[in-house]
Design an enzyme around this catalytic site. Structure first.
Site, PDB file in Angstrom:
ATOM      1  N   ASN A 188      39.839  45.841  40.465  1.00 41.78           N
ATOM      2  CA  ASN A 188      40.392  44.474  40.465  1.00 41.78           C
ATOM      3  C   ASN A 188      41.543  44.319  41.473  1.00 41.78           C
ATOM      4  O   ASN A 188      42.179  43.277  41.525  1.00 41.78           O
ATOM      5  CB  ASN A 188      40.876  44.086  39.052  1.00 41.78           C
ATOM      6  CG  ASN A 188      41.965  45.004  38.541  1.00 41.78           C
ATOM      7  OD1 ASN A 188      42.476  45.843  39.276  1.00 41.78           O
ATOM      8  ND2 ASN A 188      42.319  44.854  37.275  1.00 41.78           N
ATOM      9  N   LYS A 189      41.780  45.329  42.288  1.00 47.03           N
ATOM     10  CA  LYS A 189      42.944  45.295  43.181  1.00 47.03           C
ATOM     11  C   LYS A 189      42.615  44.614  44.524  1.00 47.03           C
ATOM     12  O   LYS A 189      41.461  44.333  44.805  1.00 47.03           O
ATOM     13  CB  LYS A 189      43.455  46.716  43.421  1.00 47.03           C
ATOM     14  CG  LYS A 189      43.937  47.403  42.137  1.00 47.03           C
ATOM     15  CD  LYS A 189      45.098  46.672  41.516  1.00 47.03           C
ATOM     16  CE  LYS A 189      45.754  47.412  40.365  1.00 47.03           C
ATOM     17  NZ  LYS A 189      45.056  47.291  39.077  1.00 47.03           N
ATOM     18  N   ASN A 190      43.642  44.399  45.351  1.00 48.72           N
ATOM     19  CA  ASN A 190      43.449  43.662  46.615  1.00 48.72           C
ATOM     20  C   ASN A 190      42.534  44.414  47.585  1.00 48.72           C
ATOM     21  O   ASN A 190      41.906  43.806  48.434  1.00 48.72           O
ATOM     22  CB  ASN A 190      44.789  43.376  47.286  1.00 48.72           C
ATOM     23  CG  ASN A 190      45.601  42.351  46.529  1.00 48.72           C
ATOM     24  OD1 ASN A 190      45.493  42.255  45.298  1.00 48.72           O
ATOM     25  ND2 ASN A 190      46.409  41.569  47.224  1.00 48.72           N
TER      26      ASN A 190
END
Ligand SMILES: Cc1ncc(COP(=O)(O)O)c(C=O)c1O
Length: 384
Positions: A188-190
């Site tokens: 779910n990270k950038n």
């Protein structure tokens, strides 16, 4: 894969990622080797740091950081309570104790430097700075405080790859302002490698310790021996298997190419969403006046009335919109309560009050304007 009309987060994956991973699979070398080295070099270049070490996940990055700065039993470490539990768990792994620090306020959910200062004791060894939601913490105040008390600074940059802090000396990237910066590449990270992380530092001595501890405390890697660079090894420190593999490193290289455009898209979506929610009296948008440079990992909102939160989230869910809470404060989890029930009093009243009203709305680069409008319309309809 998505059951939601508008999920909370989503990955951006294209033919480049598939080609990169396929090439590794075809190469015949899967565990830490040349792709990982390339990923580390590119990540270090991107941040402008001397050393970067790819690791299995962001929690491993934090654990290595805590260990190599010398944390241990009897030490206290200042740490926000409004963070993912991994920030505090990493401190616990070393035997040290996280001392929770309050947030600044409803406009800025980063740690309050005056509260951190008030909680420094003779045992305080380090400060864990989390750049909440991708918004850089106030490093111009944190760094001198740490210097004055001889504290190490670990930056938890899980939300903040590419975030720039506007320091008095000019912009500085998150992860380069403390002793060690830690990144997560969870999905779910950038930028993501599925599971993965990175530890960065400019300190040569710390870099040697990180490199060794990442791979069992051994002096050589299997890759070194495969290339005939070494036949044996010694074990010179307590170590772990926190290595990344080549498939993930190849993914990371492609994802790093996407990071700046992804962060820019996140910024545009954040601004659009803020503009469309700003006249609502029933909610506030934190970081509205934050200086430019956030990585815009999260889009948190603060409801006026905590009693409405579950109902608001359920109303959005009924319309296919996934929301979340970043975060239930760490000190209130059962395990943390059980650790300190007898005699340890966590004083983070603002965190508790604010966390009870927090909701995170969906934000990711492939969120369409139509999806954003669905989220805005559902929020507005709820409070009409
Ligand atoms: C603030 C923060 N710190 C640490 C982590 C841990 O990273 P990982 O899941 O890669 O172990 C995360 C995310 O998962 C996070 O959000």
């Amino acid at each position: 894969m998505n059951v939601w009309k508008v999920p909370l987060a989503d990955v951006t994956m294209g033919p480049e990622e598939i080609a990169a991973v396929t090439a590794v699979l075809q190469s015949g070398w899967l565990s830490m080797g040349p792709k990982t080295q390339e990923f580390e070099e590119r990540f270090a270049d991107f941040l402008g740091v001397k050393y970067a070490f790819a690791v299995a996940n962001g929690t491993a990055a934090l654990h290595l950081a805590c260990e190599v700065v010398g944390m241990g039993p009897g030490d206290e470490v200042l740490c926000p309570a409004l963070t993912f539990v991994a920030s505090a768990n990493a401190v616990l792994y070393t035997g040290a104790r996280p001392v929770f620090v309050d947030v600044i306020g409803s406009h800025d959910l980063n740690l309050a430097v005056d509260d951190a200062a008030a909680k420094i004791t003779a045992r305080t060894r380090a400060i864990m700075v989390v750049h909440y939601g991708g918004y850089p913490a106030n490093m111009d105040a944190i760094a001198p405080l740490a210097r004055q008390h001889g504290l190490k600074i670990i930056e938890d940059c899980a939300h903040a790859p590419g975030a720039a802090y506007q320091s008095a000396q000019g912009p500085r990237l998150a992860g380069t302002m403390g002793d060690i910066g830690c990144f997560s590449f969870f999905s779910n990270k950038n930028m993501t490698t599925g599971e993965g992380g990175m530890v960065v530092t400019n300190d040569e001595e710390l870099s040697g310790k990180i490199k060794t501890a990442r791979s069992h405390g051994m002096t050589t890697l299997t890759w070194d021996r495969h290339r005939g660079h070494s036949f044996s090894y010694d074990v010179v420190a307590r170590g772990y298997n926190y290595r990344l593999d080549e498939m993930r490193a190849a993914l990371g290289l492609v994802q790093l190419n996407r990071l700046e455009a992804g962060n820019a898209r996140r910024r545009d979506l954040t601004e659009a969403c803020r503009a469309q929610l700003q006249d609502l009296d029933d909610l506030k948008v934190p970081f509205r006046d934050a200086p430019d440079g956030s990585a815009h990992h999260l889009f948190p909102i603060l409801l006026k009335d905590c009693a409405k939160r579950a109902d608001f989230m359920a109303a959005l869910a009924r319309q296919g919109i996934q929301t979340s809470i970043h975060y239930p404060p760490v000190h209130l989890f059962s395990y943390y309560r059980s650790l300190w029930e007898a005699g340890y009093n966590h004083q983070v009243p603002l965190t508790e009050e604010i966390a009870s009203r927090l909701v995170t709305l969906p934000l990711y680069p492939t969120l369409t304007m139509a999806q954003l409008n669905t989220v805005v319309a559902a929020s507005r309809a709820y409070f009409r």
